[in-house]
Design an enzyme around this catalytic site. Structure first.
Site, PDB file in Angstrom:
ATOM      1  N   HIS A 312       0.861  -1.198   0.000  1.00 50.37           N
ATOM      2  CA  HIS A 312       0.000   0.000   0.000  1.00 50.37           C
ATOM      3  C   HIS A 312       0.883   1.229   0.000  1.00 50.37           C
ATOM      4  O   HIS A 312       1.947   1.244   0.595  1.00 50.37           O
ATOM      5  CB  HIS A 312      -0.916   0.020   1.237  1.00 50.37           C
ATOM      6  CG  HIS A 312      -2.065   0.948   1.095  1.00 50.37           C
ATOM      7  ND1 HIS A 312      -1.970   2.282   1.379  1.00 50.37           N
ATOM      8  CD2 HIS A 312      -3.318   0.743   0.649  1.00 50.37           C
ATOM      9  CE1 HIS A 312      -3.133   2.857   1.139  1.00 50.37           C
ATOM     10  NE2 HIS A 312      -3.973   1.947   0.695  1.00 50.37           N
ATOM     11  N   ASP A 370      -7.935  -5.251  -0.499  1.00 51.13           N
ATOM     12  CA  ASP A 370      -8.333  -6.028  -1.680  1.00 51.13           C
ATOM     13  C   ASP A 370      -7.990  -7.498  -1.566  1.00 51.13           C
ATOM     14  O   ASP A 370      -8.422  -8.298  -2.394  1.00 51.13           O
ATOM     15  CB  ASP A 370      -7.656  -5.431  -2.920  1.00 51.13           C
ATOM     16  CG  ASP A 370      -8.169  -4.022  -3.169  1.00 51.13           C
ATOM     17  OD1 ASP A 370      -7.373  -3.079  -3.139  1.00 51.13           O
ATOM     18  OD2 ASP A 370      -9.398  -3.883  -3.337  1.00 51.13           O
TER      19      ASP A 370
HETATM   20  C1  SDX Z   1      -6.036   0.470  -3.016  1.00 48.64           C
HETATM   21  O1  SDX Z   1      -4.256   4.881  -1.899  1.00 48.64           O
HETATM   22  C2  SDX Z   1      -5.252   4.258  -1.353  1.00 48.64           C
HETATM   23  O2  SDX Z   1      -5.712   4.560  -0.292  1.00 48.64           O
HETATM   24  C3  SDX Z   1      -5.800   3.120  -2.169  1.00 48.64           C
HETATM   25  C4  SDX Z   1      -6.842   2.255  -1.495  1.00 48.64           C
HETATM   26  C5  SDX Z   1      -8.111   3.018  -1.230  1.00 48.64           C
HETATM   27  O3  SDX Z   1      -8.857   2.612  -0.342  1.00 48.64           O
HETATM   28  O4  SDX Z   1      -8.399   3.973  -1.989  1.00 48.64           O
HETATM   29  O5  SDX Z   1      -6.331   1.747  -0.289  1.00 48.64           O
HETATM   30  C6  SDX Z   1      -7.230   1.073  -2.380  1.00 48.64           C
HETATM   31  O6  SDX Z   1      -5.692   0.871  -4.088  1.00 48.64           O
HETATM   32  C7  SDX Z   1      -5.262  -0.595  -2.281  1.00 48.64           C
HETATM   33  C8  SDX Z   1      -3.975  -1.061  -3.055  1.00 48.64           C
HETATM   34  C9  SDX Z   1      -4.435  -2.090  -4.061  1.00 48.64           C
HETATM   35  N1  SDX Z   1      -3.333  -2.414  -5.023  1.00 48.64           N
HETATM   36  C10 SDX Z   1      -2.754  -3.610  -4.979  1.00 48.64           C
HETATM   37  O7  SDX Z   1      -2.975  -4.479  -4.133  1.00 48.64           O
HETATM   38  C11 SDX Z   1      -1.799  -3.848  -6.129  1.00 48.64           C
HETATM   39  C12 SDX Z   1      -0.510  -4.471  -5.589  1.00 48.64           C
HETATM   40  N2  SDX Z   1       0.188  -3.460  -4.811  1.00 48.64           N
HETATM   41  C13 SDX Z   1       1.241  -2.700  -5.475  1.00 48.64           C
HETATM   42  O8  SDX Z   1       0.968  -2.399  -6.808  1.00 48.64           O
HETATM   43  C14 SDX Z   1       1.736  -1.535  -4.618  1.00 48.64           C
HETATM   44  O9  SDX Z   1       1.922  -2.010  -3.356  1.00 48.64           O
HETATM   45  C15 SDX Z   1       0.919  -0.267  -4.525  1.00 48.64           C
HETATM   46  C16 SDX Z   1       0.654   0.322  -5.879  1.00 48.64           C
HETATM   47  C17 SDX Z   1      -0.376  -0.515  -3.831  1.00 48.64           C
HETATM   48  C18 SDX Z   1       1.724   0.726  -3.703  1.00 48.64           C
HETATM   49  O10 SDX Z   1       2.816   1.023  -4.417  1.00 48.64           O
HETATM   50  P1  SDX Z   1       3.972   1.989  -3.826  1.00 48.64           P
HETATM   51  O11 SDX Z   1       3.665   2.579  -2.501  1.00 48.64           O
HETATM   52  O12 SDX Z   1       4.311   2.920  -4.925  1.00 48.64           O
HETATM   53  O13 SDX Z   1       5.070   0.979  -3.490  1.00 48.64           O
HETATM   54  P2  SDX Z   1       6.176   0.664  -4.499  1.00 48.64           P
HETATM   55  O14 SDX Z   1       5.492   0.309  -5.787  1.00 48.64           O
HETATM   56  O15 SDX Z   1       7.158   1.764  -4.465  1.00 48.64           O
HETATM   57  O16 SDX Z   1       6.782  -0.648  -3.861  1.00 48.64           O
HETATM   58  C19 SDX Z   1       7.805  -0.562  -2.915  1.00 48.64           C
HETATM   59  C20 SDX Z   1       8.607  -1.836  -3.147  1.00 48.64           C
HETATM   60  C21 SDX Z   1       9.020  -2.026  -4.607  1.00 48.64           C
HETATM   61  O17 SDX Z   1      10.204  -2.773  -4.596  1.00 48.64           O
HETATM   62  P3  SDX Z   1      11.595  -1.957  -4.810  1.00 48.64           P
HETATM   63  O18 SDX Z   1      11.435  -1.090  -6.025  1.00 48.64           O
HETATM   64  O19 SDX Z   1      11.771  -1.149  -3.538  1.00 48.64           O
HETATM   65  O20 SDX Z   1      12.617  -3.044  -4.981  1.00 48.64           O
HETATM   66  O21 SDX Z   1       7.790  -2.974  -2.842  1.00 48.64           O
HETATM   67  C22 SDX Z   1       7.593  -3.751  -3.995  1.00 48.64           C
HETATM   68  C23 SDX Z   1       7.940  -2.886  -5.192  1.00 48.64           C
HETATM   69  O22 SDX Z   1       8.413  -3.713  -6.258  1.00 48.64           O
HETATM   70  N3  SDX Z   1       6.160  -4.093  -4.000  1.00 48.64           N
HETATM   71  C24 SDX Z   1       5.693  -5.311  -4.199  1.00 48.64           C
HETATM   72  C25 SDX Z   1       4.292  -5.192  -4.069  1.00 48.64           C
HETATM   73  N4  SDX Z   1       3.968  -3.918  -3.808  1.00 48.64           N
HETATM   74  C26 SDX Z   1       5.130  -3.231  -3.790  1.00 48.64           C
HETATM   75  N5  SDX Z   1       6.292  -6.488  -4.478  1.00 48.64           N
HETATM   76  C27 SDX Z   1       5.488  -7.567  -4.627  1.00 48.64           C
HETATM   77  N6  SDX Z   1       4.131  -7.533  -4.514  1.00 48.64           N
HETATM   78  C28 SDX Z   1       3.503  -6.356  -4.225  1.00 48.64           C
HETATM   79  N7  SDX Z   1       2.184  -6.316  -4.125  1.00 48.64           N
END
Ligand code: SDX
Length: 435
Positions: A312, A370
Site C-alpha cells: 500500500h 483487496d
Molecule cells: C487500493 O491509496 C489508497 O488509499 C488506495 C486504497 C483506497 O482505499 O483507496 O487503499 C485502495 O488501491 C489498495 C492497493 C491495491 N493495489 C494492490 O494491491 C496492487 C498491488 N500493490 C502494489 O501495486 C503496490 O503495493 C501499490 C501500488 C499498492 C503501492 O505502491 P507503492 O507505494 O508505490 O510501493 P512501491 O510500488 O514503491 O513498492 C515498494 C517496493 C518495490 O520494490 P523496490 O522497487 O523497492 O525493490 O515494494 C515492492 C515494489 O516492487 N512491491 C511489491 C508489491 N507492492 C510493492 N512487491 C510484490 N508484490 C507487491 N504487491
C-alpha cells in the site's frame, strides 16, 4: 496565506542559491505537519518535485485520517473497527457527508431522502442498451454515471449548497441501482426496480439477484456482511481516485462528471481493480503447494508480477480494513456453509508465508483491503467483473464528501501542477525537403 483550520507551527528555512527562504509550517489535529511552499516558486523561481505526490499534502481535510505506520483509519474521528462493528453503511454515509453521527430524527430524514432517490430516469436505461452485453461493468458505470449530468440540470449549480446536497443524495441513492443494472445487463436479465421498504444494501442485493420469475428473500447475514464491506471501502483520504474527483471538481465540473472521473481512475489494477486482480491471482495459484513459486516471482525484480492485494502507498503496517475484511469472509463462508473454500486456504497460507518472508517484511508489504474482498464477493455471488463496481458503489460517498469539502473551501482554486521540463530547447522549423 490562509489555512482553513490548521494552526501555525513555526517555520523552516530553505537555503537555495545563496539565499534563505522562510517556509511557514502548519499543524493539523493528527499526523505530520506541513511546509507551506505556496510562495516558493514566486520568491525562488524553483518548483518542488514529488511525482506521485507521496510527500505532498494536496489539501486540508476533516474527513478521513490514516496513520500508515500504526495501521489506523478514522472516518471523522471514529475508528474503522468501531464503525464496522457498531454502525451501518447508510449511517457512515451521513457521518462522512455531515461530519457527525446522526440522531434518530436526522437518520430517519436522511434514510427517507436516499430511499426516495433510488430510482433512475427511465431514459437512463436506454444508455445501457448501447453497450455490448459483455461490456465491463466499470465501463458502463463510467458512461452512465457521467450521463446523469444530462438529467439533473436542477442540481448541477455547484455554488448552491442545496443543489450540492441534492446531487450528493442522488448519487449515493442511484449508484447501487446503476451498479445492479450493469450486472443485470451483462446477464441478459431484466432490470429490477428498487423497493422503498428495503434497506440500502438489502435493496441492492435484491436489484442484483432477484428475477421476475420468483420471489427473492434477502439473507440478512449476507446483507450485513456486504453492508460492512461497503463501510470499509467508503473513504480513504487522498487516494488516486479521490484526488481525481477533487481535481475534476476544482475546474467547476458538475458532481456527476467528477464521480465518473473517479470511477475511471478506480478501475486501474493498482488501485480499485486490485480486488479483481487479487482473486484472479489466487485462482491462478490454485493450491497452497504453488505458493512458493509465486512468492519467488513477486520477489524477482525482473518479473513484473506483484502479489495483488499486498502492499500500500500509505499503510506500511497491516491495513486495518484487511482484518475486518477477513472477518467478513469468515462470516459469509460460515453462513453459506463453505468451510473448505480452497481459495481461502490459499489466501490464508499466502499471507502466512509472505508475512514471514524478509522481502515483504523489510518492504513493509502487508495484505490490503483487496486481498480478502475478492473471495468474499465471489462467495456472495458476484462475478469477478463486478468487484471494482462494488468498490465504486461504496466509495461514491467518500468521493462526494471530499468533493463537497473542496467546493466549500474558500481557498480552493483550480488544480494545476507544474513539471520539470527535460525536452528539446527551442529549435527552428525545417521544411521537409531539408530534413
Ligand atoms: C487500493 O491509496 C489508497 O488509499 C488506495 C486504497 C483506497 O482505499 O483507496 O487503499 C485502495 O488501491 C489498495 C492497493 C491495491 N493495489 C494492490 O494491491 C496492487 C498491488 N500493490 C502494489 O501495486 C503496490 O503495493 C501499490 C501500488 C499498492 C503501492 O505502491 P507503492 O507505494 O508505490 O510501493 P512501491 O510500488 O514503491 O513498492 C515498494 C517496493 C518495490 O520494490 P523496490 O522497487 O523497492 O525493490 O515494494 C515492492 C515494489 O516492487 N512491491 C511489491 C508489491 N507492492 C510493492 N512487491 C510484490 N508484490 C507487491 N504487491
Amino acid at each position: 496565506m490562509n489555512m482553513r483550520k490548521a494552526v501555525a507551527a513555526g517555520s523552516a528555512t530553505l537555503s537555495y542559491q545563496g539565499k534563505s527562504y522562510e517556509l511557514p509550517t502548519y499543524a493539523g489535529t493528527e499526523g505530520p505537519h506541513v511546509l507551506d511552499i505556496r510562495k516558493l516558486y514566486g520568491e525562488a523561481d524553483v518548483f518542488t518535485y514529488d511525482p506521485g505526490f507521496t510527500s505532498t499534502a494536496s489539501c486540508e481535510s476533516d474527513i478521513t485520517f490514516i496513520d500508515g505506520e500504526r495501521g489506523v483509519l478514522l472516518y471523522r474521528g471514529y475508528s474503522i473497527d468501531d464503525l464496522a462493528e457498531h454502525s451501518n453503511f447508510l449511517e457512515v454515509c451521513y457521518l462522512l457527508l455531515y461530519g457527525k453521527l446522526p440522531d434518530r430524527a436526522q437518520m430517519d430524514c436522511f434514510d427517507k431522502s436516499i430511499t426516495r432517490h433510488t430510482m433512475v430516469h427511465e431514459q437512463l436505461a436506454s444508455f445501457f442498451h448501447g453497450f455490448r452485453r459483455d461490456a465491463h461493468p466499470m465501463a458502463i458505470m463510467c458512461g452512465v454515471v457521467g450521463a446523469l449530468s444530462a438529467f439533473y440540470h436542477d442540481s448541477t449549480d455547484i455554488n448552491d449548497p442545496r443543489q450540492r446536497e441534492i446531487a450528493s443524495h442522488r448519487l449515493i441513492a442511484k449508484i447501487p441501482t446503476i451498479a445492479a443494472m450493469a450486472y443485470k445487463y451483462s446477464m441478459g436479465q431484466p432490470f429490477v426496480y428498487p423497493l422503498n421498504n428495503l434497506g440500502y444494501t438489502e435493496n441492492f442485493l435484491r436489484m442484483t439477484f432477484a428475477v421476475p420469475a420468483e420471489d427473492y428473500k434477502v439473507n440478512p447475514v449476507l446483507a450485513k456482511a456486504l453492508d460492512t464491506i461497503f463501510t470499509l471501502h467508503a473513504d480513504h483520504e487522498q487516494n488516486a481516485s479521490t484526488s481525481t474527483v477533487r481535481l475534476a471538481g476544482s475546474s467547476g465540473a458538475n458532481p456527476f462528471a467528477c464521480i465518473a472521473a473517479g470511477i475511471a481512475c478506480l478501475w486501474g489494477p493498482a488501485h480499485g481493480g486490485a480486488n479483481e486482480a487479487a482473486l484472479k491471482m489466487l485462482e491462478e495459484i490454485g493450491t497452497t503447494g504453488r505458493i512458493p513459486e509465486y512468492i519467488k516471482r513477486a520477489k524477482d525484480p525482473n518479473d513484473n508480477f506483484r502479489l495483488m492485494g499486498f502492499g500500500h502507498r500509505v499503510y506500511k503496517n497491516y491495513d486495518p480494513r484487511a482484518k475486518a475484511m477477513q472477518a467478513q469472509a469468515h462470516a459469509v463462508f460460515d453462513e453459506l456453509g463453505i468451510h473448505d473454500e480452497p481459495l481461502l486456504k490459499v489466501a490464508l497460507e499466502l499471507e502466512r508465508i509472505a508475512l514471514q518472508d524478509d522481502y515483504f517484511v523489510s518492504k513493509k508489504l502487508y495484505p490490503n483491503i483487496d486481498f480478502y474482498s475478492g473471495i468474499t464477493l465471489r462467495a456472495l455471488g458476484f462475478p469477478t467483473s463486478m468487484f471494482t463496481a462494488l468498490f465504486a458503489l461504496a466509495r461514491t460517498v467518500g468521493w462526494i464528501a471530499q468533493w463537497m469539502e473542496m467546493i466549500e473551501d474558500p481557498d480552493q482554486k483550480i488544480g494545476r501542477p507544474r513539471q520539470l521540463y527535460t525536452g528539446a530547447k527551442r529549435r527552428d522549423y525545417l521544411p521537409i525537403e531539408a530534413r
